[in-house]
Design a protein around this motif. Sequence first.
Motif, PDB file in Angstrom:
ATOM      1  N   HIS A  41      -4.698  -5.899   6.861  1.00  0.00           N
ATOM      2  CA  HIS A  41      -5.830  -5.934   7.780  1.00  0.00           C
ATOM      3  C   HIS A  41      -5.640  -7.049   8.806  1.00  0.00           C
ATOM      4  O   HIS A  41      -5.879  -6.847  10.006  1.00  0.00           O
ATOM      5  N   LEU A  71     -14.718  -7.517  -3.139  1.00  0.00           N
ATOM      6  CA  LEU A  71     -14.889  -6.056  -3.112  1.00  0.00           C
ATOM      7  C   LEU A  71     -15.558  -5.574  -4.389  1.00  0.00           C
ATOM      8  O   LEU A  71     -16.548  -4.822  -4.348  1.00  0.00           O
ATOM      9  N   ARG A  92      -5.083  -7.218   2.244  1.00  0.00           N
ATOM     10  CA  ARG A  92      -5.726  -8.207   3.114  1.00  0.00           C
ATOM     11  C   ARG A  92      -4.784  -8.631   4.239  1.00  0.00           C
ATOM     12  O   ARG A  92      -5.188  -8.764   5.397  1.00  0.00           O
ATOM     13  N   TYR A 121      -3.211  -7.601  -3.274  1.00  0.00           N
ATOM     14  CA  TYR A 121      -3.688  -8.686  -2.421  1.00  0.00           C
ATOM     15  C   TYR A 121      -3.210  -8.523  -0.983  1.00  0.00           C
ATOM     16  O   TYR A 121      -3.836  -9.040  -0.056  1.00  0.00           O
ATOM     17  N   ARG A 155     -11.556  -9.769   0.140  1.00  0.00           N
ATOM     18  CA  ARG A 155     -10.794 -10.121  -1.065  1.00  0.00           C
ATOM     19  C   ARG A 155     -11.154  -9.149  -2.196  1.00  0.00           C
ATOM     20  O   ARG A 155     -12.257  -8.612  -2.240  1.00  0.00           O
ATOM     21  N   ILE A 156     -10.231  -8.955  -3.127  1.00  0.00           N
ATOM     22  CA  ILE A 156     -10.446  -7.992  -4.211  1.00  0.00           C
ATOM     23  C   ILE A 156     -11.655  -8.380  -5.063  1.00  0.00           C
ATOM     24  O   ILE A 156     -12.483  -7.536  -5.421  1.00  0.00           O
ATOM     25  N   SER A 202     -11.069  -2.162   1.510  1.00  0.00           N
ATOM     26  CA  SER A 202     -10.096  -3.259   1.444  1.00  0.00           C
ATOM     27  C   SER A 202      -9.230  -3.308   2.697  1.00  0.00           C
ATOM     28  O   SER A 202      -9.063  -4.374   3.308  1.00  0.00           O
ATOM     29  N   TYR A 203      -8.703  -2.163   3.074  1.00  0.00           N
ATOM     30  CA  TYR A 203      -7.767  -2.119   4.201  1.00  0.00           C
ATOM     31  C   TYR A 203      -8.462  -2.390   5.530  1.00  0.00           C
ATOM     32  O   TYR A 203      -7.939  -3.105   6.385  1.00  0.00           O
ATOM     33  N   LYS A 237      -9.822  -4.901 -11.397  1.00  0.00           N
ATOM     34  CA  LYS A 237      -8.639  -5.136 -10.574  1.00  0.00           C
ATOM     35  C   LYS A 237      -7.448  -4.366 -11.123  1.00  0.00           C
ATOM     36  O   LYS A 237      -6.633  -3.830 -10.365  1.00  0.00           O
TER      37      LYS A 237
END
Length: 198
Positions: free
Chosen positions: A154, A53, A151, A148, A49-50, A43-44, A126
């Motif tokens: 990043h 992922l 994102r 969220y 997006r979750i 994610s990082y 989630k």
Amino acid sequence: MAIHRYERHNNKKSRNYWTQDEFNKFLDTVNDRLDLRLAFVVSYWTGIRIGELLALTYQDINLEDKTISVNKSYQRLNGKGVLTSPKTSNSVRMITMPDFLVEEFREYYGQLNETMESKRVFKLEKSDLEHYMAYGIEKSGVNRISIYELRHSHKNMLVSIGADPQEIARHLGYSSPIPFVITESKLAGLLDKKHGEA
């Protein structure tokens, strides 16, 4: 790691992203769960997006080409987990992984005792990520952000290393992904350098 109730920080949020140092402090709190660790690392370091992922299957991960194929999303509908189309047509993209992320996947795969094939990489919801993120924030004392906002973290990192705004948009799935394969490789190289500074 034991699951327990946690108290939210009372500190007012000063910004909606983590620095690399904050992320590493947070990551130390989930190092005993390889699935959680990898989920947060992906994610990082990719800005995925979750839902994207959680929808990843083993077939979407190509360790030889160092790519992640983003082509679907995961959500709960009527109490059941289902795979759906991505958020937008522009969300369908190929993300080039930095070398260190490829090694994270290799380590994770080495701990598995199952046939991978088309199964989801992360058998998580989630709510699981939200719970452990809140736990890790409480334990590490880092800035409180939402799931969220990994994102945003990043995206902020890409801005800080001088990535072109249009390249960032394509990388995150905001515009047509057709011409961005070389761009992704450049970003992966930049992220490898950034990771090496930690």
